[in-house]
Structure formats: structure tokens, C-alpha cells
Design a protein around this motif. Structure first.
Motif, short mmCIF file in Angstrom:
data_model
loop_
_atom_site.label_atom_id
_atom_site.label_comp_id
_atom_site.label_asym_id
_atom_site.label_seq_id
_atom_site.Cartn_x
_atom_site.Cartn_y
_atom_site.Cartn_z
N GLY A 311 0.81 -1.20 0.00
CA GLY A 311 0.00 0.00 0.00
C GLY A 311 0.85 1.26 0.00
O GLY A 311 2.08 1.21 0.11
N VAL A 312 0.18 2.41 -0.09
CA VAL A 312 0.88 3.69 -0.15
C VAL A 312 1.70 3.93 1.11
O VAL A 312 2.86 4.38 1.04
N ARG A 313 1.12 3.64 2.25
CA ARG A 313 1.83 3.86 3.51
C ARG A 313 3.11 3.02 3.57
O ARG A 313 4.17 3.50 4.00
N GLU A 314 3.01 1.77 3.12
CA GLU A 314 4.19 0.91 3.11
C GLU A 314 5.25 1.42 2.14
O GLU A 314 6.45 1.39 2.43
N LEU A 315 4.81 1.93 0.98
CA LEU A 315 5.74 2.48 -0.01
C LEU A 315 6.47 3.70 0.55
O LEU A 315 7.68 3.86 0.35
N ARG A 316 5.72 4.58 1.21
CA ARG A 316 6.35 5.79 1.77
C ARG A 316 7.40 5.40 2.81
O ARG A 316 8.49 5.97 2.87
N SER A 317 7.08 4.42 3.64
CA SER A 317 8.01 3.97 4.67
C SER A 317 9.25 3.32 4.05
O SER A 317 10.37 3.52 4.49
N GLU A 318 9.02 2.54 2.99
CA GLU A 318 10.11 1.80 2.35
C GLU A 318 11.00 2.70 1.53
O GLU A 318 12.23 2.53 1.52
#
Length: 320
Positions: A311-318
Motif C-alpha cells: 500500500g501507499v503507507r508501506e511504499l512511503r516507509s520503504e
């Protein structure tokens, strides 16, 4: 389980080590619970007495034993990425001899596996004709041109098809080794992955660089340049073909032959790539959706999760 690893001159050092170390770790973990619990009988074999790896190391290999019937023969990649070097490697006498042995093994019921550029050797032997297979994503356009009878899906990391298993790019050797361990014991495979910090991956899709693939063909390269300037607009095959001065059917056939997907699918890949970049640089999702041609953020959010598995949140964190 008897596993013979067939090493050839110029073998990719990391790939060979990944296979042997993963299987060795599996044996060590199995024996830790049961002293005589060794699961894999692994041998490094070759068609010559010695092989020289891509990094210049010399390895002594065993000749295939006439009385030994392995359960699997695994072909690690040769390190010959430029097409001209790969052509030379595939034409070598030791590789031709290996192809003949692989055909004989397959005919006698032995499982055959290969990773990365090792899959080209299986294809040259005719073992992949009419089968599903994968290969290193960066060489997939070339693979499709050379072996049109293979049903290639380079988005997948590991493909098993009737006794033959292929795996994707470079570190796909790890995924292939874990696949072999899983055939003996899913629990043991999970333990090996934890001890070696291996993240299992079902897909290569998130690693594919569309720009790299586009440069494999002049028309696709022109289409890619056109597409990048039209991401915010709705896709039109007719409009793209007119801009490139070709018939729509020509563009359709060419993208399918080279990339294994339709012009629209490739266009969507570019949208996802651009959206991923914009997510990493902190843009608002509504703004990103507009920039890559989606009417709302929810549609883009679902697309990113479907294509990238995150998801977007995971992408931002990664990526942040």
C-alpha cells in the motif's frame, strides 16, 4: 533428495553460492533436530573436470556418476549478460554437451531446474518448448525473440511446469533453492529463510525497469518516450500508433512480441513507476493520481497494491 548442481565455465559466483549455501543450511538445521536428518545429498558436477567461475575462481567438479540418478539437476546462471557474450557462451562446446546431458536426464524422469541466464540453456536444449517459464526480467525481450515457443511470464519469480522449474533474475537462485527445500519440507524451508534472512518473493514485477526493457527495440523505445509524455491523458492505441506513424496492429504485435504484454499494459507499468517515484518524494496521492491519469486516489491506491503488493503507507516507509 539427491541434487546435482551443474556448473559451467563462467558460472555466476553468487548464484552458485546461493544454491549451495541454502541447501547446506537446510541440512544443518535438519541435523540439529535429528543427528541423521540430512535431507539433501548435494553434488557439484560438470561436463569438464574443473570450471572457472565468472570471478576467476577455479572449482573442481565431479563427473556425473553413471549409477547415480539425481532427483534434480540444477543449472545456475552463466555470467554473460550482454547478448553477444550470451550467444558466445551458448555456442561453447561444454554448453552443448551440457544441453545433451540435460535432455537425457529429463527423458529419464529427472527434474530439471535453472535460474536467471541458466534458463537460456534449458531453452536452447528445447526443454521449455510449450511450457510456462520465467527468466531474468532484464533479458526477457531477447528470450521471447529467441524462444517464441516458450510461454514466458517474466513477472513471476519461480515457475514449475511438469518437472521443470525456472527462476528469475540473479538472486532468484535463492528463491529456486528455497523452492527445492520446500518440496522436502515446507517447515524446513521457512526455517532456512529465517536463518538466512531471505524474503520470499512470488513476483519480479516490482523490480522491473520499463525504461530498460524499452531500449531492446527501436519502436518500443519510441513508444516509451511518447507514453511518458502522455501519462496524464487517457491511453489510446490509435493515438499512440498515429504519433509513431505505424499501424495500431503493428504496435500491438511488437509490444506483445518484445514485452509479452499489450501497449496498454506497458503504459500502465509506466504510470505505476511514475506514481511510485512521486509517492517516494512525498506528493499527495490526489496530486499523483492526476499526474498519472487516474480520476481519483482510490483507483490509484488499488492499482499500486495490486501491482506492487504494498500500500501507499508501506511504499512511503520503504522508499522515504
Amino acid at each position: 533428495m539427491k541434487i546435482d548442481i551443474l556448473a559451467l565455465d563462467g558460472v555466476f559466483d553468487t548464484g552458485l553460492a546461493a544454491l549451495m549455501d541454502t541447501l547446506s543450511t537446510a541440512n544443518e538445521l535438519a541435523q540439529a533436530h535429528t543427528p541423521d536428518g540430512r535431507v539433501f545429498d548435494v553434488r557439484l558436477i560438470g561436463v569438464r573436470k574443473r570450471v572457472r567461475t565468472a570471478q576467476g575462481f577455479t572449482a573442481t567438479v565431479e563427473a556425473p556418476e553413471p549409477g547415480r540418478t539425481p532427483d534434480w539437476v540444477v543449472v545456475p546462471a552463466v555470467n554473460a549478460k550482454p547478448p553477444e557474450r550470451l550467444v558466445q557462451a551458448l555456442g561453447r562446446r561444454d554448453v552443448r554437451d551440457a544441453r545433451e546431458r540435460l535432455r537425457n536426464w529429463h527423458e529419464s524422469g529427472v527434474g530439471i531446474a535453472a535460474a536467471c541466464l541458466g534458463t537460456f540453456i534449458l531453452a536452447e536444449a528445447g526443454l521449455l518448448d510449450g511450457r510456462e517459464a520465467t527468466t531474468t526480467w532484464s533479458m526477457a525481450p531477447l528470450f521471447r525473440q529467441w524462444y517464441p515457443r516458450v510461454r514466458l511470464d517474466d513477472s513471476r519469480m519461480v515457475v514449475a511446469s511438469r518437472g521443470i522449474v525456472t527462476a528469475g533474475a540473479a538472486m532468484g537462485h535463492l528463491d529456486l533453492a528455497l523452492w527445492l527445500v520446500r518440496q522436502a519440507s515446507p517447515e524446513l524451508a521457512s526455517q532456512v529463510a529465517r536463518f538466512l534472512l531471505i524474503d520470499t518473493r512470488s513476483s519480479q514485477a516490482q523490480y522491473i525497469i520499463p525504461d530498460h526493457l524499452a531500449h531492446s527495440d527501436p519502436l518500443i523505445e519510441r513508444f516509451e518516450r511518447w507514453a511518458r509524455t502522455h501519462l496524464a491523458a487517457g491511453f489510446s492505441l490509435q493515438g499512440a500508433a498515429e504519433a509513431l506513424h505505424v499501424h495500431p496492429r503493428t504496435l500491438q504485435r511488437r509490444t506483445e512480441a518484445i514485452l509479452g504484454k499489450s501497449p496498454l499494459a506497458f503504459f500502465q507499468d509506466l504510470r505505476v513507476e511514475q506514481a511510485k517515484h512521486l509517492v517516494a518524494t512525498g506528493h499527495d496521492l490526489e496530486v499523483i493520481a492526476e499526474k498519472v491519469g487516474y480520476s481519483d486516489a482510490a483507483t490509484l491506491r488499488n492499482l499500486l497494491r495490486r501491482k506492487l503488493g504494498r500500500g501507499v503507507r508501506e511504499l512511503r516507509s520503504e522508499l522515504g
